[in-house]
Design a protein around this motif. Structure first.
Motif, mmCIF file in Angstrom:
data_model
loop_
_atom_site.group_PDB
_atom_site.id
_atom_site.type_symbol
_atom_site.label_atom_id
_atom_site.label_comp_id
_atom_site.label_asym_id
_atom_site.label_seq_id
_atom_site.Cartn_x
_atom_site.Cartn_y
_atom_site.Cartn_z
ATOM 1 N N HIS A 79 0.853 -1.193 0.000
ATOM 2 C CA HIS A 79 0.000 0.000 0.000
ATOM 3 C C HIS A 79 0.887 1.240 0.000
ATOM 4 N N PRO A 80 0.483 2.284 -0.722
ATOM 5 C CA PRO A 80 1.312 3.499 -0.737
ATOM 6 C C PRO A 80 1.521 4.077 0.659
ATOM 7 N N LEU A 81 0.617 3.776 1.613
ATOM 8 C CA LEU A 81 0.755 4.310 2.963
ATOM 9 C C LEU A 81 1.564 3.401 3.879
ATOM 10 N N ASP A 88 5.036 8.837 -3.077
ATOM 11 C CA ASP A 88 4.490 10.195 -3.232
ATOM 12 C C ASP A 88 4.517 10.679 -4.685
ATOM 13 N N GLU A 89 5.690 10.550 -5.300
ATOM 14 C CA GLU A 89 5.833 11.058 -6.670
ATOM 15 C C GLU A 89 4.905 10.323 -7.630
ATOM 16 N N ASP A 90 4.898 9.001 -7.531
ATOM 17 C CA ASP A 90 4.041 8.196 -8.402
ATOM 18 C C ASP A 90 2.569 8.524 -8.169
ATOM 19 N N TRP A 95 -2.324 8.784 -9.547
ATOM 20 C CA TRP A 95 -2.693 7.968 -8.382
ATOM 21 C C TRP A 95 -3.440 6.697 -8.774
ATOM 22 N N ARG A 96 -4.222 6.780 -9.856
ATOM 23 C CA ARG A 96 -5.031 5.623 -10.219
ATOM 24 C C ARG A 96 -4.145 4.454 -10.692
ATOM 25 N N ALA A 101 -1.212 -0.601 -9.705
ATOM 26 C CA ALA A 101 0.069 -1.323 -9.638
ATOM 27 C C ALA A 101 0.269 -1.945 -8.250
ATOM 28 N N PHE A 102 -0.072 -1.199 -7.195
ATOM 29 C CA PHE A 102 0.047 -1.748 -5.842
ATOM 30 C C PHE A 102 -0.878 -2.953 -5.653
#
Ligand code: ADP
Ligand code: MG
Ligand code: MG
Length: 315
Positions: A79-81, A88-90, A95-96, A101-102
């Motif tokens: 997860h990005p978090l 952040d940059e990606d 974001w979608r 991808a995640f």
């Protein structure tokens, strides 16, 4: 301490840059058992994984893997978090696509871990117990088993919060994570403030004013118990003294029972004393950090965990 030739390697799933992974690898190798790091933070950027339809058809960085003797699961970074991930940059750029991808990464890694579980490999801890770890279920299962937990309300219902808070001290904190615990004040019960609940639910809990305790359980045994003496409500903000101490036998028994109820082989539990002096269980963590406690309390959680993984891999 020579292991039998049959000892299969211990797989460490997480980031090579995580000290918990690198220290464990070193301790396990010192006991004569091989380790292999499946670097999930570096996947898919650097780590190359290839899975075929065969349950054991698994290749990492071009090397066909055998079945591990045991798996230590630190983190899959799906997860990005997630702690340690920098997306952040990606996320800012797209974001979608980043979330997709995640999700793709997560699906493959969960499938990979599930394969080893299906093959009967001992996991510290298995993904299949994760659903029980969600706090709104976890604490309910513990309460159901007769274990001491604080009175708690998870809600987005302002009226329910007002009723819960009437006539007592209340702490509030996130349901999943991402913020510290705070004491609920009268200003928090205003119309405006409670309107924030329409954005996300919150945990409200009877405020426990006593000492913080951290207990580590491994394979049905308490391997360390530590108390944290602090003035702050959330000990992570303001640690004062961290020391090893002997757990009363009845509390040790409760910790073992709680670990069993949640189906964990290994855990770091947080407990805190209520106004009457009873230690209440705040949570069991399925992948607790431990090096900081070893350093400050003089415990050897690392050694216990390394020996436990080696023993599981030899069985
Ligand atoms: P996390 O998963 O974020 O660690 P915890 O439930 O363990 O969540 O809470 C973090 C810390 O906040 C606890 O270790 C404790 O110091 C403090 N805390 C949490 N709940 C309460 C409570 N009900 N009363 C007083 N302090 C609390
Ligand atoms: Mg905690
Ligand atoms: Mg936690």
């Amino acid at each position: 301490m020579t292991p039998p030739a049959t000892a299969r390697p211990v797989f460490l799933v997480g980031s090579r840059d995580d000290e918990h992974i690198s220290h464990l690898a070193r301790r396990i190798e010192a006991l004569g058992v091989e380790t292999l790091v499946v670097d999930t933070l570096a996947f898919p950027g650097q780590t190359r994984l290839a899975l075929t339809e065969g349950l054991d058809g698994i290749t990492v960085n071009g090397q066909r893997l055998g079945v591990p003797g045991a798996v230590y699961l630190r983190s899959v970074y799906t997860h990005p978090l997630a702690f340690g991930v920098d997306a952040d940059e990606d996320m800012d750029a797209d974001w979608r696509t980043t979330l997709v991808a995640f999700r793709e990464k997560a699906t493959l890694l969960r499938g990979l871990l599930g394969r080893w579980e299906a093959l009967g490999v001992p996991f510290y801890n298995p993904e299949s117990t994760s659903w029980r770890i969600q706090k709104p279920l976890q604490l309910a299962l513990l309460a159901q088993a007769g274990l001491p937990v604080p009175e708690t309300l998870w809600t987005n219902d302002a009226e329910a919060v007002r009723r819960f808070a009437a006539g007592r001290r209340v702490a509030y904190k996130p349901v999943g994570g991402g913020a510290a615990t705070r004491a609920l004040g009268p200003e928090d019960l205003s119309e405006d403030r409670l309107a924030a609940l329409s954005a996300a639910p919150v945990t409200f809990q009877s405020l426990l004013p006593g000492e913080d305790v951290r207990v580590y359980v491994l394979d049905g045994e308490v391997i360390a118990s530590i108390r944290i003496l602090s003035q702050a409500i959330d000990f992570r903000q303001n640690e004062e003294r961290v020391e090893s101490f002997a757990l009363p036998p009845e509390v040790a028994a409760q910790c073992l029972r709680a670990t069993q109820v949640l189906g964990l082989r290994w855990t770091g539990m947080d407990l805190k004393r209520d106004a009457e002096g009873t230690l209440r269980i705040l949570e069991l963590n399925e992948s607790p950090m431990f090096l900081g406690f070893d350093a400050r309390a003089g415990t050897d959680i690392l050694g216990h965990l390394a020996r436990g993984l080696v023993q599981a891999a030899r069985a």
